[in-house]
Write a protein that holds these residues in place. Structure first.
Motif, mmCIF file in Angstrom:
data_model
loop_
_atom_site.group_PDB
_atom_site.id
_atom_site.type_symbol
_atom_site.label_atom_id
_atom_site.label_comp_id
_atom_site.label_asym_id
_atom_site.label_seq_id
_atom_site.Cartn_x
_atom_site.Cartn_y
_atom_site.Cartn_z
ATOM 1 N N SER A 275 11.531 3.853 -0.644
ATOM 2 C CA SER A 275 10.739 3.842 0.582
ATOM 3 C C SER A 275 10.940 5.107 1.410
ATOM 4 N N THR A 276 12.179 5.641 1.455
ATOM 5 C CA THR A 276 12.434 6.857 2.241
ATOM 6 C C THR A 276 11.629 8.023 1.704
ATOM 7 N N GLU A 277 11.604 8.179 0.393
ATOM 8 C CA GLU A 277 10.823 9.249 -0.238
ATOM 9 C C GLU A 277 9.337 9.081 0.047
ATOM 10 N N THR A 278 8.868 7.846 0.024
ATOM 11 C CA THR A 278 7.448 7.575 0.298
ATOM 12 C C THR A 278 7.081 7.948 1.730
ATOM 13 N N LEU A 279 7.929 7.584 2.687
ATOM 14 C CA LEU A 279 7.661 7.900 4.080
ATOM 15 C C LEU A 279 7.614 9.408 4.304
ATOM 16 N N GLU A 280 8.462 10.156 3.633
ATOM 17 C CA GLU A 280 8.449 11.611 3.755
ATOM 18 C C GLU A 280 7.151 12.193 3.212
ATOM 19 N N THR A 281 6.660 11.630 2.117
ATOM 20 C CA THR A 281 5.399 12.098 1.532
ATOM 21 C C THR A 281 4.229 11.827 2.475
ATOM 22 N N PRO B 257 -1.424 15.851 21.745
ATOM 23 C CA PRO B 257 -1.486 15.099 20.482
ATOM 24 C C PRO B 257 -0.397 14.041 20.408
ATOM 25 N N PHE B 258 -0.598 13.106 19.497
ATOM 26 C CA PHE B 258 0.389 12.042 19.281
ATOM 27 C C PHE B 258 0.543 11.837 17.786
ATOM 28 N N TYR B 259 1.786 11.802 17.367
ATOM 29 C CA TYR B 259 2.092 11.613 15.956
ATOM 30 C C TYR B 259 2.888 10.324 15.821
ATOM 31 N N ALA B 260 2.300 9.329 15.139
ATOM 32 C CA ALA B 260 2.978 8.057 14.894
ATOM 33 C C ALA B 260 3.639 8.136 13.523
ATOM 34 N N PRO B 261 4.945 8.306 13.460
ATOM 35 C CA PRO B 261 5.630 8.435 12.163
ATOM 36 C C PRO B 261 5.333 7.232 11.277
ATOM 37 N N PRO B 262 5.209 7.449 9.980
ATOM 38 C CA PRO B 262 4.937 6.329 9.070
ATOM 39 C C PRO B 262 5.994 5.234 9.190
ATOM 40 N N GLN B 263 5.550 4.010 9.187
ATOM 41 C CA GLN B 263 6.454 2.877 9.245
ATOM 42 C C GLN B 263 6.124 1.892 8.139
ATOM 43 N N THR B 264 7.090 1.076 7.827
ATOM 44 C CA THR B 264 6.963 0.131 6.727
ATOM 45 C C THR B 264 6.728 -1.270 7.271
ATOM 46 N N ASP C 72 6.683 -13.284 0.027
ATOM 47 C CA ASP C 72 6.781 -11.834 0.060
ATOM 48 C C ASP C 72 5.802 -11.225 -0.953
ATOM 49 N N ARG C 73 4.922 -10.348 -0.465
ATOM 50 C CA ARG C 73 3.951 -9.691 -1.338
ATOM 51 C C ARG C 73 4.197 -8.184 -1.452
ATOM 52 N N GLY C 74 5.356 -7.724 -1.005
ATOM 53 C CA GLY C 74 5.642 -6.298 -1.064
ATOM 54 C C GLY C 74 5.565 -5.679 0.318
ATOM 55 N N GLN C 75 5.225 -4.390 0.371
ATOM 56 C CA GLN C 75 5.192 -3.688 1.650
ATOM 57 C C GLN C 75 4.107 -2.615 1.643
ATOM 58 N N ILE C 76 3.716 -2.234 2.841
ATOM 59 C CA ILE C 76 2.730 -1.169 3.027
ATOM 60 C C ILE C 76 3.300 -0.179 4.031
ATOM 61 N N HIS C 77 3.233 1.109 3.691
ATOM 62 C CA HIS C 77 3.651 2.174 4.596
ATOM 63 C C HIS C 77 2.391 2.763 5.240
ATOM 64 N N ILE C 78 2.435 2.958 6.558
ATOM 65 C CA ILE C 78 1.261 3.479 7.252
ATOM 66 C C ILE C 78 1.703 4.378 8.398
ATOM 67 N N GLY C 79 1.006 5.492 8.553
ATOM 68 C CA GLY C 79 1.261 6.421 9.652
ATOM 69 C C GLY C 79 -0.057 7.002 10.138
ATOM 70 N N ALA C 80 -0.072 7.546 11.353
ATOM 71 C CA ALA C 80 -1.324 8.088 11.906
ATOM 72 C C ALA C 80 -1.007 9.200 12.891
ATOM 73 N N GLN D 248 0.427 4.143 2.021
ATOM 74 C CA GLN D 248 0.893 3.884 0.670
ATOM 75 C C GLN D 248 1.071 2.378 0.510
ATOM 76 N N ASN D 249 0.205 1.804 -0.316
ATOM 77 C CA ASN D 249 0.235 0.362 -0.535
ATOM 78 C C ASN D 249 1.207 0.052 -1.673
ATOM 79 N N GLU D 250 2.290 -0.605 -1.343
ATOM 80 C CA GLU D 250 3.278 -1.022 -2.344
ATOM 81 C C GLU D 250 3.377 -2.551 -2.349
ATOM 82 N N SER D 251 2.217 -3.169 -2.166
ATOM 83 C CA SER D 251 2.157 -4.637 -2.190
ATOM 84 C C SER D 251 1.222 -5.083 -3.313
ATOM 85 N N THR D 252 1.219 -6.384 -3.548
ATOM 86 C CA THR D 252 0.351 -6.936 -4.594
ATOM 87 C C THR D 252 -1.009 -7.329 -4.028
#
Length: 339
Positions: free
Chosen positions: A257-263, A151-158, A168-176, A196-200
């Protein structure tokens, strides 16, 4: 077809209509990497009136590498003569375990291949006499991949979302996460995603694709071929965390953002938001050779509106012969009690 590390066996049939001079009969097994590269050069000339003319010249380069070659004697004829009749010569040989799977690819006007051939040869006596031969192609499969999943775990990144690469339109966190990165042709694998979409900006789609790239070279030039061998799309109606936020909300969420990545990491580890991805039956093996190379990459892509940043994750995968099924250990059966 035969598998690398397995036994290549068969029978050579010889029919002689009239007495023939011959010394021996044998089989010759060969395997080769081959590349044919097409490339162009241009030459511009200018006439006396100042008119320019560009001529395009087409060129072809070739490269070849022998993967395996062996001769297997089948019979000799001490008298140097083969009498009329029908003959059968069975043979058997063990192939090396590291042979790659037979394949071919085309692109940019060139082609490449990994091919195996079996040639039966009746060696005729005399300088002016040609040997009698018969050639057949042999389909070889590489040894199976390991049975245990990798298996492969790609940690969430911003990923910062920009409009026209500036605003700047914000940020998106994505992991897989992928259940297994060692995949056989026709095999299905589970893929999980957390966003987690934190952009506009609105997320329009989230998809996963395995891209196959074949490159071959000769004389310092190369051709290549690309294609998708697996793809799947998430249902946006059931995918959590994709809704856009206001400009004020995007600014305030950057501090968390750190809390979001943990979630998101917890979502992936819990096996939520999953899709199945199936590899094409005609996918080629991942392979690195002397004159050709086949690589595979798995991309998790989220699509934003036009002129916006599209967040993307890249996961390395390896395609090969499907692993052999793991045999379940036999369990003893209790004998009935009498009396």
């Amino acid at each position: 077809s035969v598998q690398a590390g397995g036994t290549l066996s068969g029978t050579v049939f010889l029919r002689v209509h009239k007495t023939t001079d011959a010394n021996t009969i044998q089989i010759i097994f060969t395997g080769n990497e081959y590349s044919h590269v097409h490339y162009t050069t241009s030459h511009t000339t200018t006439d006396a009136q100042g008119h320019s003319r560009t001529q395009v010249n087409h060129h072809h380069a070739y490269a070849n590498r022998t993967l395996i070659k062996f001769d297997l004697p089948l019979a000799s004829f001490p008298t140097g003569i083969v009498a009329p009749g029908d003959y059968e010569f069975p043979f058997s040989a063990t192939l090396p375990p590291g042979l790659p799977t037979s394949m071919s690819a085309f692109g940019d006007g060139g082609r490449c291949s990994i091919s195996y051939k079996l040639k039966a040869r009746l060696h005729r006596r005399g300088w002016m006499t040609r040997d009698t031969t018969s050639t057949r192609s042999v389909l070889v499969h590489s040894m199976p991949l390991p049975p245990s999943p990798l298996p492969f775990y790609a940690p969430p990144q911003t990923v910062s979302i920009k409009s026209c690469c500036i605003l700047d339109r914000g940020q998106i966190h994505i992991g897989a996460g992928v259940d297994d990165t060692l995949l056989g042709r026709g095999q299905s694998v589970g893929v999980g995603v957390a966003i987690q979409n934190e952009s506009t900006e609105k997320l329009e789609s989230v998809s996963i694709t395995i891209l196959e790239k074949v490159v071959w070279w000769a004389a310092g030039h190369h051709n290549r071929s690309y294609r998708k061998i697996a793809t799947s799309v998430w249902n946006m109606d059931t995918l959590a965390g994709i809704d856009k936020v206001s400009s004020a909300g995007a600014s305030s969420l950057k501090e968390k953002s750190t809390e979001t990545l943990e979630t998101l990491a917890a979502t992936l580890l819990a096996g939520q938001q999953r899709e199945m991805l199936t590899v094409a039956l005609d996918a080629r093996d991942s392979y690195a050779g002397s004159v050709l190379r086949t690589t595979h990459r798995c991309y998790v892509m989220s699509k934003t509106p036009c002129c916006m940043t599209d967040p993307q994750l890249e996961i390395p995968v390896r395609i090969g012969t499907r692993p052999l099924p793991v045999e379940e250990p036999e369990t003893g059966r209790e004998l009935p009690t009498i009396g």
